[in-house]
Design a protein around this motif. Structure first.
Motif, PDB file in Angstrom:
ATOM      1  N   HIS A 158      50.298  50.814  42.533  1.00 59.74           N
ATOM      2  CA  HIS A 158      49.058  50.880  43.323  1.00 59.74           C
ATOM      3  C   HIS A 158      48.336  49.540  43.269  1.00 59.74           C
ATOM      4  CE1 HIS A 158      45.586  52.827  45.163  1.00 59.74           C
ATOM      5  NE2 HIS A 158      44.821  52.272  44.227  1.00 59.74           N
ATOM      6  N   ASP A 159      47.958  49.010  44.438  1.00 54.77           N
ATOM      7  CA  ASP A 159      47.254  47.732  44.449  1.00 54.77           C
ATOM      8  C   ASP A 159      45.878  47.814  45.100  1.00 54.77           C
ATOM      9  OD1 ASP A 159      48.007  48.036  47.062  1.00 54.77           O
ATOM     10  OD2 ASP A 159      48.934  46.075  47.272  1.00 54.77           O
ATOM     11  N   GLY A 160      45.433  49.001  45.392  1.00 55.66           N
ATOM     12  CA  GLY A 160      44.109  49.172  45.984  1.00 55.66           C
ATOM     13  C   GLY A 160      43.071  49.496  44.930  1.00 55.66           C
ATOM     14  N   ILE A 161      41.909  49.906  45.407  1.00 56.04           N
ATOM     15  CA  ILE A 161      40.857  50.300  44.476  1.00 56.04           C
ATOM     16  C   ILE A 161      41.084  51.740  44.033  1.00 56.04           C
ATOM     17  CG2 ILE A 161      39.173  48.685  45.419  1.00 56.04           C
ATOM     18  CD1 ILE A 161      37.914  51.020  46.929  1.00 56.04           C
ATOM     19  N   ASP A 162      40.549  52.066  42.886  1.00 55.18           N
ATOM     20  CA  ASP A 162      40.682  53.432  42.384  1.00 55.18           C
ATOM     21  C   ASP A 162      39.758  54.357  43.156  1.00 55.18           C
ATOM     22  OD1 ASP A 162      42.567  52.928  40.354  1.00 55.18           O
ATOM     23  OD2 ASP A 162      40.997  52.163  39.040  1.00 55.18           O
ATOM     24  N   PRO A 163      40.170  55.617  43.313  1.00 56.64           N
ATOM     25  CA  PRO A 163      39.308  56.560  44.029  1.00 56.64           C
ATOM     26  C   PRO A 163      38.036  56.842  43.223  1.00 56.64           C
ATOM     27  CG  PRO A 163      41.172  57.689  43.053  1.00 56.64           C
ATOM     28  CD  PRO A 163      41.399  56.227  42.833  1.00 56.64           C
ATOM     29  N   LYS A 164      37.039  57.302  43.948  1.00 54.29           N
ATOM     30  CA  LYS A 164      35.783  57.674  43.305  1.00 54.29           C
ATOM     31  C   LYS A 164      36.021  58.893  42.425  1.00 54.29           C
ATOM     32  CE  LYS A 164      31.088  59.054  44.314  1.00 54.29           C
ATOM     33  NZ  LYS A 164      30.162  59.530  45.317  1.00 54.29           N
ATOM     34  N   GLY A 165      35.449  58.883  41.252  1.00 52.01           N
ATOM     35  CA  GLY A 165      35.539  60.034  40.356  1.00 52.01           C
ATOM     36  C   GLY A 165      34.620  61.140  40.845  1.00 52.01           C
ATOM     37  N   GLY A 166      34.271  62.022  39.958  1.00 54.46           N
ATOM     38  CA  GLY A 166      33.396  63.099  40.371  1.00 54.46           C
ATOM     39  C   GLY A 166      32.928  63.957  39.220  1.00 54.46           C
ATOM     40  N   ASP A 167      32.129  64.943  39.569  1.00 58.20           N
ATOM     41  CA  ASP A 167      31.626  65.927  38.621  1.00 58.20           C
ATOM     42  C   ASP A 167      32.285  67.257  38.928  1.00 58.20           C
ATOM     43  OD1 ASP A 167      29.806  64.039  37.600  1.00 58.20           O
ATOM     44  OD2 ASP A 167      28.331  64.558  39.120  1.00 58.20           O
TER      45      ASP A 167
ATOM     46  N   PHE B  77      31.708  68.441  33.636  1.00 53.10           N
ATOM     47  CA  PHE B  77      32.185  67.164  33.130  1.00 53.10           C
ATOM     48  C   PHE B  77      32.336  66.184  34.280  1.00 53.10           C
ATOM     49  CE2 PHE B  77      36.132  69.398  34.067  1.00 53.10           C
ATOM     50  CZ  PHE B  77      36.967  68.428  34.615  1.00 53.10           C
ATOM     51  N   THR B  78      32.339  64.904  33.920  1.00 58.07           N
ATOM     52  CA  THR B  78      32.496  63.810  34.877  1.00 58.07           C
ATOM     53  C   THR B  78      33.818  63.130  34.582  1.00 58.07           C
ATOM     54  OG1 THR B  78      30.109  63.494  34.932  1.00 58.07           O
ATOM     55  CG2 THR B  78      31.459  61.683  35.771  1.00 58.07           C
ATOM     56  N   TYR B  79      34.576  62.822  35.636  1.00 62.94           N
ATOM     57  CA  TYR B  79      35.885  62.204  35.447  1.00 62.94           C
ATOM     58  C   TYR B  79      36.032  60.972  36.342  1.00 62.94           C
ATOM     59  CZ  TYR B  79      37.395  64.054  39.943  1.00 62.94           C
ATOM     60  OH  TYR B  79      37.500  64.328  41.283  1.00 62.94           O
ATOM     61  N   GLN B  80      36.991  60.133  35.994  1.00 62.15           N
ATOM     62  CA  GLN B  80      37.356  58.960  36.776  1.00 62.15           C
ATOM     63  C   GLN B  80      38.874  58.840  36.764  1.00 62.15           C
ATOM     64  OE1 GLN B  80      35.483  56.656  38.613  1.00 62.15           O
ATOM     65  NE2 GLN B  80      37.541  56.137  39.286  1.00 62.15           N
ATOM     66  N   VAL B  81      39.467  58.574  37.923  1.00 64.86           N
ATOM     67  CA  VAL B  81      40.911  58.381  38.044  1.00 64.86           C
ATOM     68  C   VAL B  81      41.196  56.880  38.048  1.00 64.86           C
ATOM     69  CG1 VAL B  81      42.940  58.764  39.490  1.00 64.86           C
ATOM     70  CG2 VAL B  81      41.141  60.506  39.378  1.00 64.86           C
ATOM     71  N   VAL B  82      42.116  56.449  37.198  1.00 63.79           N
ATOM     72  CA  VAL B  82      42.571  55.059  37.170  1.00 63.79           C
ATOM     73  C   VAL B  82      44.053  55.092  37.516  1.00 63.79           C
ATOM     74  CG1 VAL B  82      42.794  52.949  35.818  1.00 63.79           C
ATOM     75  CG2 VAL B  82      40.835  54.462  35.462  1.00 63.79           C
ATOM     76  N   VAL B  83      44.359  54.760  38.769  1.00 65.24           N
ATOM     77  CA  VAL B  83      45.699  54.967  39.309  1.00 65.24           C
ATOM     78  C   VAL B  83      46.742  54.103  38.599  1.00 65.24           C
ATOM     79  CG1 VAL B  83      47.118  54.910  41.399  1.00 65.24           C
ATOM     80  CG2 VAL B  83      44.744  55.659  41.532  1.00 65.24           C
ATOM     81  N   ARG B  84      46.498  52.810  38.444  1.00 68.13           N
ATOM     82  CA  ARG B  84      47.510  51.933  37.831  1.00 68.13           C
ATOM     83  C   ARG B  84      47.822  52.314  36.389  1.00 68.13           C
ATOM     84  NH1 ARG B  84      49.474  47.360  40.002  1.00 68.13           N
ATOM     85  NH2 ARG B  84      49.612  46.452  37.933  1.00 68.13           N
TER      86      ARG B  84
END
Length: 85
Positions: free
Chosen positions: A47-56, A64-71
């Motif tokens: 993956h070479d783009g930006i990571d998607p927005k996380g969420g609640d 809970f709040t999460y964040q996806v880090v694709v690479r």
């Protein structure tokens, strides 16, 4: 490397004091988020783009709040909030 989820920042410490029933809901939902991210980002390491927005996410007992880090092929739980409902 395969997709996984893990606690990040202060969420790991907060998880130590949260009730087991609430944590099992957080972990079950985090597993679902991992499966969804893996299906959507098939070539995660490339993956070479930006990571998607996380969420609640609201789960029984709190949220809970999460964040996806694709690479990194990770879903990070960055905050948990136990409300007791």
């Amino acid at each position: 490397m395969s997709w996984k989820w893990e606690y990040a920042f202060g969420a790991e410490q907060a998880a130590r004091t949260a009730p087991a029933g609430f944590l099992s809901e957080v972990e079950r939902t985090a597993d679902e988020l991992v499966r969804a991210a893996e299906a959507f980002h098939v070539h995660g390491r490339a993956h070479d783009g930006i990571d998607p927005k996380g969420g609640d996410v609201v789960v029984p007992g709190g949220m809970f709040t999460y964040q996806v880090v694709v690479r990194s092929e990770r879903v990070y739980i960055v905050q948990i909030t136990y409300l007791g409902f």
